[in-house]
Scaffold this motif. Structure first.
Motif, PDB file in Angstrom:
ATOM      1  N   LEU A 109       0.826  -1.218   0.000  1.00  0.00           N
ATOM      2  CA  LEU A 109       0.000   0.000   0.000  1.00  0.00           C
ATOM      3  C   LEU A 109       0.859   1.267   0.000  1.00  0.00           C
ATOM      4  CD1 LEU A 109      -2.701  -1.013   2.633  1.00  0.00           C
ATOM      5  CD2 LEU A 109      -2.756  -1.335   0.166  1.00  0.00           C
ATOM      6  N   SER A 110       2.057   1.193  -0.561  1.00  0.00           N
ATOM      7  CA  SER A 110       2.997   2.308  -0.495  1.00  0.00           C
ATOM      8  C   SER A 110       2.789   3.365  -1.575  1.00  0.00           C
ATOM      9  CB  SER A 110       4.431   1.776  -0.590  1.00  0.00           C
ATOM     10  OG  SER A 110       4.627   1.071  -1.818  1.00  0.00           O
ATOM     11  N   GLY A 111       1.684   3.307  -2.329  1.00  0.00           N
ATOM     12  CA  GLY A 111       1.425   4.308  -3.355  1.00  0.00           C
ATOM     13  C   GLY A 111       0.788   5.559  -2.767  1.00  0.00           C
ATOM     14  N   GLU A 112       0.316   6.443  -3.655  1.00  0.00           N
ATOM     15  CA  GLU A 112      -0.289   7.699  -3.212  1.00  0.00           C
ATOM     16  C   GLU A 112      -1.712   7.523  -2.699  1.00  0.00           C
ATOM     17  OE1 GLU A 112      -2.093   9.163  -7.518  1.00  0.00           O
ATOM     18  OE2 GLU A 112      -0.500  10.320  -6.544  1.00  0.00           O
ATOM     19  N   GLU A 113      -2.260   6.317  -2.848  1.00  0.00           N
ATOM     20  CA  GLU A 113      -3.645   6.097  -2.433  1.00  0.00           C
ATOM     21  C   GLU A 113      -3.788   5.933  -0.930  1.00  0.00           C
ATOM     22  OE1 GLU A 113      -4.959   2.717  -4.591  1.00  0.00           O
ATOM     23  OE2 GLU A 113      -5.007   3.748  -6.527  1.00  0.00           O
ATOM     24  N   TRP A 114      -2.759   5.412  -0.261  1.00  0.00           N
ATOM     25  CA  TRP A 114      -2.892   5.043   1.147  1.00  0.00           C
ATOM     26  C   TRP A 114      -1.778   5.650   1.979  1.00  0.00           C
ATOM     27  CZ3 TRP A 114      -7.445   2.676   1.549  1.00  0.00           C
ATOM     28  CH2 TRP A 114      -7.922   1.982   0.440  1.00  0.00           C
ATOM     29  N   ASP A 115      -2.091   5.920   3.230  1.00  0.00           N
ATOM     30  CA  ASP A 115      -1.119   6.399   4.207  1.00  0.00           C
ATOM     31  C   ASP A 115      -1.210   5.469   5.408  1.00  0.00           C
ATOM     32  OD1 ASP A 115       0.632   7.780   5.787  1.00  0.00           O
ATOM     33  OD2 ASP A 115      -0.702   9.471   6.188  1.00  0.00           O
ATOM     34  N   VAL A 116      -0.252   4.531   5.505  1.00  0.00           N
ATOM     35  CA  VAL A 116      -0.341   3.420   6.452  1.00  0.00           C
ATOM     36  C   VAL A 116       0.369   3.764   7.751  1.00  0.00           C
ATOM     37  CG1 VAL A 116       0.169   0.981   6.832  1.00  0.00           C
ATOM     38  CG2 VAL A 116      -0.465   1.782   4.548  1.00  0.00           C
TER      39      VAL A 116
END
Length: 337
Positions: A65-72
């Motif tokens: 989930l390291s793309g711009e869609e998610w902030d983990v």
């Protein structure tokens, strides 16, 4: 035969026409930008998600989930993830355990973000051949599970500020009616806020918060709009009102994020939308109606600044009118003599 030079009146009218044409073109382009650009680039943007589980499992999910869609963000245990969702630190949470994935969501915080998170978790569970459980910690009400009534509150809140400002300016014009316009704008915001909250909470069953707190929040939002527009109209005339109304409708409305949540808009547009009265009003309504006031401080402060801005404009207009009346009084007395 000599050619007649253009008269000053015709020259002035030509310039006025040019200004109107260019101004309308700018308005159309601004409308296109405000509605089209966020729509073209909408989708999940840095949706905050909490994750917990074994070190290897959480590291693998965070990498996926390291793309711009998610902030983990990683948490110690499932209880911490659940608390983060309820406190609005994250939009949703994922608990990874052997053979099972548990997702905690908050649909009332943003239905589209919740749908994106649910889809991601379902795909992950299918890939790992694990069971999946999705628990909605902050759903919309059972009477309105899709949040249609909540989403429809955007335009009433906007027009609840625009229409009274316009009517009061026409009914009580000039410096003599300034204080009546101010009193009318505040009174209307309070009455309309309580009326809209009553309809949404008891009529359609779309809200589940404490009624009087939700009502005061709606009144604050409408008051911020009404007083700002009244101040612009009092100080700058029709042009001031038109400018304020254009910003509210062309930028504030499409960027409010009321139906989708701010994380579904591009970052810059989302930030701008939350700084304008419609976006701040929607966020305040969401916080009061579904999260017991959690996250209400920021939008309430933003709306308070807009109220103060409107009051300052009205004060400036009042002082200008007072000085003008004082300057005109000796001339009027001299004419009488």
């Amino acid at each position: 035969m000599t050619r007649r030079a253009a008269t000053p009146d015709r020259t002035g009218q030509g310039r006025k026409l040019a200004v109107v044409v260019v101004g309308l073109a700018v308005v159309v382009v601004a409308m296109l930008c405000a509605f089209a650009l966020p729509s073209v680039h909408n989708g999940p943007h840095d949706i905050p998600v909490g994750v917990t589980g074994s070190r290897d499992a959480t590291a693998a999910l965070a990498k996926a989930l390291s793309g711009e869609e998610w902030d983990v963000t990683t948490y110690d245990d499932a209880k911490a993830v659940k608390a983060a969702v309820e406190n609005r630190d994250v939009m949703g949470g994922v608990v990874l355990s052997p053979g099972r994935i548990t997702a905690y969501t908050a649909t009332a915080g943003g239905a589209q973000s919740t749908a994106a998170l649910t889809s991601m978790v379902t795909a992950l569970a299918k890939q790992q051949q694990a069971d999946v459980t999705v628990t909605d910690l902050r759903p919309f009400t059972s009477d309105d599970p899709r949040g249609a009534g909540f989403s429809s509150a955007a335009l009433p809140m906007i027009f609840g500020g625009m229409i009274p400002a316009l009517l009061l300016s026409r009914l009580f014009p000039g410096h003599a009616g300034l204080r009546l316009r101010l009193a009318g704008g505040i009174a209307f915001a309070v009455v309309a806020g309580f009326a809209v909250a009553a309809l949404l909470q008891y009529g359609t069953g779309s809200l589940s918060g404490t009624y009087w707190i939700t009502s005061l929040g709606l009144s604050l939002g409408m008051g911020a709009l009404a007083l700002t527009l009244l101040g612009l109209e009092s100080l700058l005339g029709v042009a001031g009102y038109g400018l304020g109304a254009a910003v509210i409708m062309l930028l504030g409305n499409p960027l409010s994020g009321l139906s989708s949540g701010p994380h579904w808009l591009p970052n810059g547009w989302a930030t701008l939308g939350q700084l304008l009265p419609p976006g701040a009003s929607g966020s305040l309504l969401r916080a009061n109606a579904f999260f017991a006031g959690t996250g209400a401080g920021g939008p309430a402060l933003t709306l308070g600044c807009w109220v103060l801005f409107g009051l300052v404009l009205i004060l400036l207009a009042d002082r200008r009118g007072t000085r003008k009346a004082a300057a005109d009084e000796p001339a009027a007395q001299a004419q009488l003599v």
